[in-house]
Design a protein around this motif. Structure first.
Motif, PDB file in Angstrom:
ATOM      1  N   ALA A 260    -101.876  38.983-101.851  1.00 58.08           N
ATOM      2  CA  ALA A 260    -102.032  40.402-101.527  1.00 58.08           C
ATOM      3  C   ALA A 260    -101.530  41.258-102.681  1.00 58.08           C
ATOM      4  O   ALA A 260    -102.306  41.901-103.384  1.00 58.08           O
ATOM      5  CB  ALA A 260    -101.288  40.740-100.240  1.00 58.08           C
ATOM      6  N   THR A 261    -100.231  41.231-102.913  1.00 57.93           N
ATOM      7  CA  THR A 261     -99.628  42.100-103.928  1.00 57.93           C
ATOM      8  C   THR A 261    -100.174  41.828-105.317  1.00 57.93           C
ATOM      9  O   THR A 261    -100.599  42.748-106.023  1.00 57.93           O
ATOM     10  CB  THR A 261     -98.099  41.927-103.926  1.00 57.93           C
ATOM     11  OG1 THR A 261     -97.589  42.227-102.627  1.00 57.93           O
ATOM     12  CG2 THR A 261     -97.447  42.839-104.949  1.00 57.93           C
ATOM     13  N   LYS A 262    -100.175  40.562-105.730  1.00 55.64           N
ATOM     14  CA  LYS A 262    -100.629  40.235-107.083  1.00 55.64           C
ATOM     15  C   LYS A 262    -102.094  40.610-107.283  1.00 55.64           C
ATOM     16  O   LYS A 262    -102.466  41.184-108.314  1.00 55.64           O
ATOM     17  CB  LYS A 262    -100.416  38.751-107.362  1.00 55.64           C
ATOM     18  CG  LYS A 262    -100.769  38.352-108.784  1.00 55.64           C
ATOM     19  CD  LYS A 262    -100.485  36.881-109.038  1.00 55.64           C
ATOM     20  CE  LYS A 262    -100.841  36.518-110.481  1.00 55.64           C
ATOM     21  NZ  LYS A 262    -100.606  35.070-110.759  1.00 55.64           N
ATOM     22  N   ALA A 263    -102.933  40.292-106.302  1.00 58.23           N
ATOM     23  CA  ALA A 263    -104.360  40.588-106.436  1.00 58.23           C
ATOM     24  C   ALA A 263    -104.611  42.085-106.500  1.00 58.23           C
ATOM     25  O   ALA A 263    -105.398  42.568-107.319  1.00 58.23           O
ATOM     26  CB  ALA A 263    -105.132  39.968-105.276  1.00 58.23           C
ATOM     27  N   ALA A 264    -103.935  42.854-105.632  1.00 58.14           N
ATOM     28  CA  ALA A 264    -104.130  44.305-105.621  1.00 58.14           C
ATOM     29  C   ALA A 264    -103.669  44.925-106.934  1.00 58.14           C
ATOM     30  O   ALA A 264    -104.345  45.788-107.500  1.00 58.14           O
ATOM     31  CB  ALA A 264    -103.382  44.919-104.447  1.00 58.14           C
ATOM     32  N   ARG A 265    -102.524  44.485-107.419  1.00 59.10           N
ATOM     33  CA  ARG A 265    -102.028  45.031-108.691  1.00 59.10           C
ATOM     34  C   ARG A 265    -102.938  44.661-109.856  1.00 59.10           C
ATOM     35  O   ARG A 265    -103.070  45.416-110.815  1.00 59.10           O
ATOM     36  CB  ARG A 265    -100.612  44.516-108.948  1.00 59.10           C
ATOM     37  CG  ARG A 265     -99.534  45.200-108.105  1.00 59.10           C
ATOM     38  CD  ARG A 265     -98.176  44.604-108.406  1.00 59.10           C
ATOM     39  NE  ARG A 265     -97.100  45.350-107.762  1.00 59.10           N
ATOM     40  CZ  ARG A 265     -95.844  44.931-107.708  1.00 59.10           C
ATOM     41  NH1 ARG A 265     -95.515  43.746-108.241  1.00 59.10           N
ATOM     42  NH2 ARG A 265     -94.913  45.650-107.123  1.00 59.10           N
ATOM     43  N   ALA A 266    -103.544  43.489-109.781  1.00 60.12           N
ATOM     44  CA  ALA A 266    -104.418  43.038-110.867  1.00 60.12           C
ATOM     45  C   ALA A 266    -105.731  43.805-110.912  1.00 60.12           C
ATOM     46  O   ALA A 266    -106.391  43.845-111.953  1.00 60.12           O
ATOM     47  CB  ALA A 266    -104.692  41.546-110.733  1.00 60.12           C
TER      48      ALA A 266
END
Length: 719
Positions: A260-266
């Motif tokens: 969730a977090t990593k994908a959204a930030r990427a």
């Protein structure tokens, strides 16, 4: 009822903002994660508003926003698993056939047809726009892609996307990037240095996005340089949304989201096919990440803004898709036929065997279910028109996808076009029967097939042993054997020197039978040119052995970490396909750009010019034969220093009547001339002498000139 976004004078960004300001958090998150809208198990429910397709995201009636209905793919509107019983759709030829046509206008027309059918079936997003370079000739999805060359791929894909979106249907481009094989696709780590990546695979996507302005981009299942494509900061934030200032949204492939977090930030905006993932990452996990402060709430608004902006930009909200609108399938089939005709490549024509004369006494057609239809590729792009032959295929994400033959019988078309007194058909299953049938006929037409599918790479480059033996033995007893190939990519042809003629028809779609017959009997003058190199053997490839996670430990240079295995594309770098063959000084079976015609063309008076930052070439093309026909002008460039091998820098398809001449001027793409400087993050054309030459294919130069080109640096921002 009127809505704020209907105020006159608003652009797509302003319209998106007006809707976003009125959306609730629940409405926003409902658009960020969704399941596949096809039941994978008995009794499984799909979203309430879903037509039955790849995905559906809910409508917002109070704001005048229709549901987002998404369908596969580039080759027609598919209905995987028979999710819409009785649905009929036009099957377009494979993207390789579209690439072989070398015709941007045809690509745009093809896109319009696809967009129109999607719109009239109720879809406003089409998961089309396959723009991966064909790095692995055995790749299972190569038929969905256009070519091994970034310029050809980018231009054709861009115009195809533009055509789709002209019908108020958003198109994706996919699979971003370096998604070259199906074997181990979800654990393959594609490794390539930035300069080579910019000059090859990324350039294809960059051109496609510039020309087509797709509403969405879909990353692949694979990793790129150690990061999943769907959460790769370099691909999504640095290049796509940063350097290229891409305004649309990024959706994952189905079941390809890992966080969730990593994908959204990427830079990932939407989790597609959440029921295929470990969990619905962009639902509760993403909500919780926002609540914890790991993700700023502005990220969510940016995601939704991108979706809305793309829908408004192509008119998908202002002109909602109209399910049930009548379609003229007869006209669409004729258009698909015209596309197939332009993409068929004549590979061999000894003693002018083709076109066959009319009214022969007896012909024999053999093999590949030619009495019933033409072969199609498998997987999510598979279109299943009514009346198509369906055989056992492959299990794809829990869905049985058949091996499909589109209902355009080559046998019936040959009978209509040939006016032969007798045209017999035998299956080819029995070689003895085939040999007996060939006795006393004037020509033998053999249909040979090679089936590829998503989730299923070709195992080697050969046709199966039975087909090769059948053709070999027929050629030994008959002087006029004509082979029609229906393949998903390059194949080796051990019997090539023994047969009279060979046509590459790819997977030719709903009008494929008529298209093939038209070329065989001269109604159509073949104009297709190979969009890929046909190797003489697998030993010529950068990766002679296929990289399979089950066998990686035995392959030199392949690194394995847990379930992840690396594929080192730095072996060939930016020199994909024909560039690799030139670099290695290897002669392929057939080079990129190759294709024969029933007429002859001559070239004259090549003139080269650099003015300001533009390099142009002009020449005179003449049809010196006795038939009308089309020629593909191909211009290549290489530094005289040998810094890189020849690169296709411009092309144009020109139709000429017998004896007609035309002066043609072409602008060379500067990013093909340039090289990428990673330290400065700029394109740089090195000053010096460059050979610029016209060629009938990548290995056969014709007119050649040398131009001194001045240095020029350009890019997205200066560091």
């Amino acid at each position: 009822m009127s809505y704020p976004w209907q105020k006159l004078g608003l652009n797509a960004d302003q319209q998106a903002d007006s809707v976003l300001a009125a959306m609730t958090d629940g409405e926003k998150f409902a658009w960020l994660s969704g399941p596949m809208a096809i039941p994978l198990h008995k009794g499984e429910k799909i979203p309430a508003e879903a037509i039955g397709s790849a995905a559906c995201y809910p409508s917002i009636p109070r704001l005048g926003i229709p549901a987002i209905q998404q369908s596969d793919a580039s080759l027609g509107v598919s209905a995987l698993g028979g999710v819409r019983p009785g649905d009929h759709a036009t099957a377009l030829p494979s993207s390789l056939a579209l690439g072989a046509a070398f015709d941007p206008d045809l690509a745009e027309t093809s896109g319009k047809l696809l967009g129109r059918e999607a719109f009239c079936k109720g879809f406003n997003v089409q998961l089309a726009g396959g723009a991966n370079l064909i790095r692995e000739p055995r790749g299972g999805r190569n038929f969905e892609y256009i070519s091994e060359d970034p310029l050809l791929t980018g231009i054709i894909a861009g115009h195809n996307v533009r055509g789709i979106q002209s019908q108020h249907v958003v198109s994706t481009v996919k699979h971003f990037a370096l998604n070259a094989q199906e074997t181990g696709r979800v654990v393959a780590d594609s490794r390539l240095n930035e300069a080579a990546l910019r000059e090859s695979d990324l350039l294809a996507f960059e051109l496609a996005i510039e020309i087509g302005q797709p509403g969405a981009v879909m990353p692949g299942y694979n990793l790129v340089n150690g990061e999943w494509a769907s959460e790769n900061p370099f691909l999504l934030s640095k290049v796509l949304k940063g350097d290229w200032q891409y305004p649309g949204w990024v959706m994952s492939d189905w079941g390809a989201t890992h966080s969730a977090t990593k994908a959204a930030r990427a830079g990932l905006d939407v989790q597609s096919g959440s029921n295929l993932d470990e969990c619905a990452w962009f639902d509760h996990p993403l909500r919780e990440a926002v609540a914890r402060g790991e993700i700023d709430g502005s990220y969510i608004d940016q995601m939704i803004h991108r979706i809305l902006r793309s829908l408004f930009a192509c008119g998908a909200i202002q002109h909602p898709a109209q399910r049930g609108t009548p379609l003229d399938y007869s006209w669409h089939q004729l258009m698909a036929q015209r596309e197939a005709e332009q993409g068929i490549v004549l590979l061999k024509n000894a003693q002018q065997t083709l076109p066959l004369p009319p009214e022969l006494s007896r012909l024999v057609v053999i093999g590949a279910h030619a009495d019933q239809g033409v072969l199609a590729g498998g997987g999510s792009s598979a279109v299943t028109p009514q009346g198509c032959l369906q055989l056992e295929g492959v299990d794809f994400m829990g869905i049985q996808t058949p091996k499909v033959y589109h209902p355009s019988s080559p046998l019936a078309a040959i009978r209509r076009n040939s006016l032969a007194k007798k045209v017999d058909f035998v299956s080819g299953d029995s070689i003895e029967e085939a040999l007996n049938s060939a006795q006393g006929c004037e020509a033998v037409i053999v249909f040979a097939q090679e089936w590829r599918s998503e989730a299923l790479d070709a195992q080697g480059l050969d046709l199966d042993d039975h087909q090769n033996l059948l053709i070999e033995q027929l050629a030994a007893v008959h002087p006029k054997v004509i082979v029609v190939l229906q393949t998903g990519g390059a194949v080796t042809l051990p019997w090539l020197n023994k047969v009279s003629a060979v046509l590459e028809a790819w997977y030719p779609g709903s009008g494929g039978g008529e298209a093939i017959a038209g070329v065989l009997f001269g109604r159509i003058n073949p104009a297709g040119r190979l969009p890929i190199t046909f190797p003489a053997s697998e030993q010529q490839l950068p990766h002679p052995k296929q990289v399979d996670p089950s066998t990686t430990t035995s392959l030199p240079g392949v690194k394995v970490k847990g379930d992840i295995f690396q594929i080192d594309y730095n072996v060939e770098g930016a020199d994909v396909g024909y560039r690799w063959f030139e670099r290695q000084q290897q002669k392929p079976l057939f080079p990129f750009g190759f294709g024969l015609s029933y007429t002859q063309f001559s070239y004259d008076d090549l003139q080269l010019c650099q003015s300001s930052d533009t390099v142009t070439a002009s020449l005179t093309l003449t049809n010196c034969g006795d038939r009308s026909g089309s020629e593909v002008i191909q211009l290549y460039i290489r530094p005289t220093s040998g810094r890189y091998p020849s690169r296709l820098a411009a092309f144009r398809k020109v139709f000429l009547a017998p004896g007609e001449s035309q002066r043609v001027s072409l602008r060379l793409e500067p990013r093909v001339i340039a090289q990428w400087e990673t330290t400065k993050q700029l394109w740089h054309i090195v000053a010096g002498e460059y050979d610029i030459f016209q060629a009938t294919d990548a290995a056969t130069p014709g007119l050649c000139g040398t131009l001194t080109i001045s240095a020029h640096a350009f890019g997205y921002r200066v560091a």
